[in-house]
Design an enzyme around this catalytic site. Structure first.
Site, PDB file in Angstrom:
ATOM      1  N   ASN A  11      57.502  31.405   6.569  1.00 55.52           N
ATOM      2  CA  ASN A  11      58.676  32.090   7.124  1.00 55.52           C
ATOM      3  C   ASN A  11      58.975  31.407   8.451  1.00 55.52           C
ATOM      4  O   ASN A  11      58.283  31.648   9.441  1.00 55.52           O
ATOM      5  CB  ASN A  11      58.350  33.579   7.313  1.00 55.52           C
ATOM      6  CG  ASN A  11      59.448  34.315   8.059  1.00 55.52           C
ATOM      7  OD1 ASN A  11      60.553  33.792   8.238  1.00 55.52           O
ATOM      8  ND2 ASN A  11      59.152  35.533   8.503  1.00 55.52           N
ATOM      9  N   TRP A  12      59.981  30.553   8.442  1.00 55.03           N
ATOM     10  CA  TRP A  12      60.261  29.762   9.648  1.00 55.03           C
ATOM     11  C   TRP A  12      60.996  30.560  10.725  1.00 55.03           C
ATOM     12  O   TRP A  12      61.226  30.049  11.814  1.00 55.03           O
ATOM     13  CB  TRP A  12      61.059  28.502   9.265  1.00 55.03           C
ATOM     14  CG  TRP A  12      60.201  27.406   8.723  1.00 55.03           C
ATOM     15  CD1 TRP A  12      58.845  27.436   8.524  1.00 55.03           C
ATOM     16  CD2 TRP A  12      60.640  26.095   8.327  1.00 55.03           C
ATOM     17  NE1 TRP A  12      58.415  26.223   8.021  1.00 55.03           N
ATOM     18  CE2 TRP A  12      59.490  25.387   7.902  1.00 55.03           C
ATOM     19  CE3 TRP A  12      61.873  25.450   8.290  1.00 55.03           C
ATOM     20  CZ2 TRP A  12      59.554  24.067   7.438  1.00 55.03           C
ATOM     21  CZ3 TRP A  12      61.940  24.136   7.829  1.00 55.03           C
ATOM     22  CH2 TRP A  12      60.791  23.455   7.414  1.00 55.03           C
ATOM     23  N   LYS A  13      61.422  31.772  10.379  1.00 55.16           N
ATOM     24  CA  LYS A  13      62.148  32.619  11.343  1.00 55.16           C
ATOM     25  C   LYS A  13      63.302  31.809  11.951  1.00 55.16           C
ATOM     26  O   LYS A  13      63.896  30.987  11.265  1.00 55.16           O
ATOM     27  CB  LYS A  13      61.179  33.173  12.390  1.00 55.16           C
ATOM     28  CG  LYS A  13      59.980  33.849  11.735  1.00 55.16           C
ATOM     29  CD  LYS A  13      59.167  34.697  12.659  1.00 55.16           C
ATOM     30  CE  LYS A  13      57.991  35.291  11.896  1.00 55.16           C
ATOM     31  NZ  LYS A  13      57.211  36.214  12.685  1.00 55.16           N
ATOM     32  N   HIS A  97      61.372  42.415   6.417  1.00 56.01           N
ATOM     33  CA  HIS A  97      60.417  41.892   7.398  1.00 56.01           C
ATOM     34  C   HIS A  97      60.402  42.833   8.609  1.00 56.01           C
ATOM     35  O   HIS A  97      61.429  43.398   8.977  1.00 56.01           O
ATOM     36  CB  HIS A  97      60.816  40.477   7.818  1.00 56.01           C
ATOM     37  CG  HIS A  97      59.773  39.831   8.668  1.00 56.01           C
ATOM     38  ND1 HIS A  97      59.657  40.092  10.018  1.00 56.01           N
ATOM     39  CD2 HIS A  97      58.763  38.982   8.364  1.00 56.01           C
ATOM     40  CE1 HIS A  97      58.632  39.417  10.504  1.00 56.01           C
ATOM     41  NE2 HIS A  97      58.066  38.742   9.512  1.00 56.01           N
ATOM     42  N   GLU A  99      60.495  42.357  11.650  1.00 55.66           N
ATOM     43  CA  GLU A  99      61.482  42.054  12.704  1.00 55.66           C
ATOM     44  C   GLU A  99      62.854  42.597  12.319  1.00 55.66           C
ATOM     45  O   GLU A  99      63.629  43.017  13.176  1.00 55.66           O
ATOM     46  CB  GLU A  99      61.511  40.538  12.965  1.00 55.66           C
ATOM     47  CG  GLU A  99      60.260  40.113  13.734  1.00 55.66           C
ATOM     48  CD  GLU A  99      59.727  38.729  13.413  1.00 55.66           C
ATOM     49  OE1 GLU A  99      60.493  37.872  12.930  1.00 55.66           O
ATOM     50  OE2 GLU A  99      58.521  38.499  13.648  1.00 55.66           O
ATOM     51  N   GLU A 169      52.199  43.164   5.724  1.00 58.54           N
ATOM     52  CA  GLU A 169      52.169  42.557   7.050  1.00 58.54           C
ATOM     53  C   GLU A 169      51.979  43.650   8.098  1.00 58.54           C
ATOM     54  O   GLU A 169      52.955  44.273   8.534  1.00 58.54           O
ATOM     55  CB  GLU A 169      53.484  41.824   7.328  1.00 58.54           C
ATOM     56  CG  GLU A 169      53.754  40.673   6.380  1.00 58.54           C
ATOM     57  CD  GLU A 169      54.608  39.611   7.043  1.00 58.54           C
ATOM     58  OE1 GLU A 169      54.150  38.460   7.114  1.00 58.54           O
ATOM     59  OE2 GLU A 169      55.698  39.924   7.514  1.00 58.54           O
ATOM     60  N   GLY A 175      52.353  37.472  14.708  1.00 58.94           N
ATOM     61  CA  GLY A 175      52.612  36.668  15.899  1.00 58.94           C
ATOM     62  C   GLY A 175      51.717  37.011  17.076  1.00 58.94           C
ATOM     63  O   GLY A 175      51.984  36.597  18.203  1.00 58.94           O
ATOM     64  N   SER A 210      49.460  36.414  11.461  1.00 56.69           N
ATOM     65  CA  SER A 210      48.562  35.444  12.105  1.00 56.69           C
ATOM     66  C   SER A 210      47.643  34.713  11.113  1.00 56.69           C
ATOM     67  O   SER A 210      46.482  34.449  11.429  1.00 56.69           O
ATOM     68  CB  SER A 210      47.753  36.124  13.217  1.00 56.69           C
ATOM     69  OG  SER A 210      48.627  36.631  14.207  1.00 56.69           O
ATOM     70  N   GLY A 231      54.058  32.799   9.406  1.00 58.68           N
ATOM     71  CA  GLY A 231      55.082  32.453  10.387  1.00 58.68           C
ATOM     72  C   GLY A 231      54.670  31.215  11.161  1.00 58.68           C
ATOM     73  O   GLY A 231      54.847  30.082  10.702  1.00 58.68           O
ATOM     74  N   GLY A 232      54.084  31.425  12.330  1.00 55.17           N
ATOM     75  CA  GLY A 232      53.745  30.334  13.253  1.00 55.17           C
ATOM     76  C   GLY A 232      53.092  29.118  12.606  1.00 55.17           C
ATOM     77  O   GLY A 232      53.507  27.977  12.842  1.00 55.17           O
TER      78      GLY A 232
HETATM   79  P1  PGA Z   1      52.806  34.990  11.954  1.00 49.80           P
HETATM   80  O1  PGA Z   1      54.111  35.647  11.267  1.00 49.80           O
HETATM   81  O2  PGA Z   1      52.095  34.211  10.879  1.00 49.80           O
HETATM   82  O3  PGA Z   1      53.358  34.108  13.042  1.00 49.80           O
HETATM   83  O4  PGA Z   1      51.988  36.105  12.477  1.00 49.80           O
HETATM   84  C1  PGA Z   1      54.039  36.212   9.989  1.00 49.80           C
HETATM   85  C2  PGA Z   1      55.365  36.773   9.596  1.00 49.80           C
HETATM   86  O5  PGA Z   1      56.092  37.272  10.481  1.00 49.80           O
HETATM   87  O6  PGA Z   1      55.752  36.753   8.417  1.00 49.80           O
END
Ligand code: PGA
Length: 251
Positions: A11-13, A97, A99, A169, A175, A210, A231-232
């Protein structure tokens, strides 16, 4: 031999420039291993066509969206049409998600409409669920998950259950560098599987929060964890490659 195929989903956000994208794929194509897992990426919507083209040429990665509207077309300035996504040949869409839930105030009722609309175009859905830290500390994790699943998946057409993927999640792990332990994640995944409105043995349930090359192996050892939403660590080709490589070994 695993029952379900492992999926590693980046997930590149709201990240990556065109230059970074091309560097990412240059690195990815250096990968000498044969991928035995599914490797998917959800870039910013504006980059989907270019990623589709690169992915088509390299042939290893499938491309999806991070969100979509609950309508196909009309006066919805700035929204992402699920019809347009299907038209572009996008394989999957992430819905709910944390966010989107927290920053954009998307509730289960709206997410349910998005899911049903995206399904009407046969897009695969990655429906995200997860509890906040206060909810976990108050022992409410299962209540929160059950409600998100019941309301978000209301009226889910059973004949489309092969298109459903769930991502667990925990909000406190996204994050933050704090991963749920493999045991905490496995408990939540087993509970989620027991809540699904259809025969859930085939359903892929991803863990997210994470995930990194150094914690993926212990997560993938658990029977109900079928991969990761990352994500990251999906932004750097070397990390993403390593995640895919661990998943291929775990297959
Ligand atoms: P993260 O993000 O791996 O940076 O914790 C995961 C996500 O938001 O899907």
């Amino acid at each position: 031999m695993r029952k379900r195929e492992i999926h590693i989903v980046g997930n590149w956000k709201m990240n990556q420039t065109l230059h970074e994208i091309s560097q990412f794929f240059v690195e990815m194509t250096k990968m000498k291993m044969e991928l035995k897992c599914k490797a998917w990426i959800a870039p910013q919507a504006i980059h989907i066509p270019i990623l589709k083209e690169i992915a088509f040429t390299t042939g290893t990665i499938q491309i999806g969206a991070q969100n979509c509207c609950e309508h196909d077309s009309g006066a919805f300035t700035g929204e992402i049409s699920p019809l347009a996504l299907a038209d572009l040949g996008v394989e999957f869409v992430i819905i709910g998600h944390s966010e989107r839930r927290t920053i954009y105030k998307e509730d289960n009722e709206l997410l349910n409409k998005k899911i049903l609309k995206a399904l009407s175009h046969d897009l695969k859905i990655i429906y995200c669920v997860g509890e906040a830290l206060e909810e976990r500390e108050a022992n409410l994790t299962n209540n929160v998950l059950e409600k998100q699943l019941r309301e978000g998946l209301a009226n889910f057409p059973v004949e489309k259950s092969h298109l459903l993927i769930i991502a667990y999640e925990p909000v406190w792990a996204i994050g933050t560098g704090k991963t749920a332990s493999a045991e905490q994640a496995e408990d939540a995944h087993a509970f989620i599987r027991s809540c699904l409105p259809h025969d859930s043995e085939e359903t892929i349930i991803l863990y997210g929060g994470s995930v990194k090359p150094d914690n993926i192996d212990s997560l993938l050892r658990k029977p109900n964890i079928d991969g990761a939403l990352v994500g990251g660590a999906s932004l750097k080709a070397s990390d993403f490659r390593q995640l895919c490589s661990s998943a291929s070994i775990a297959m």
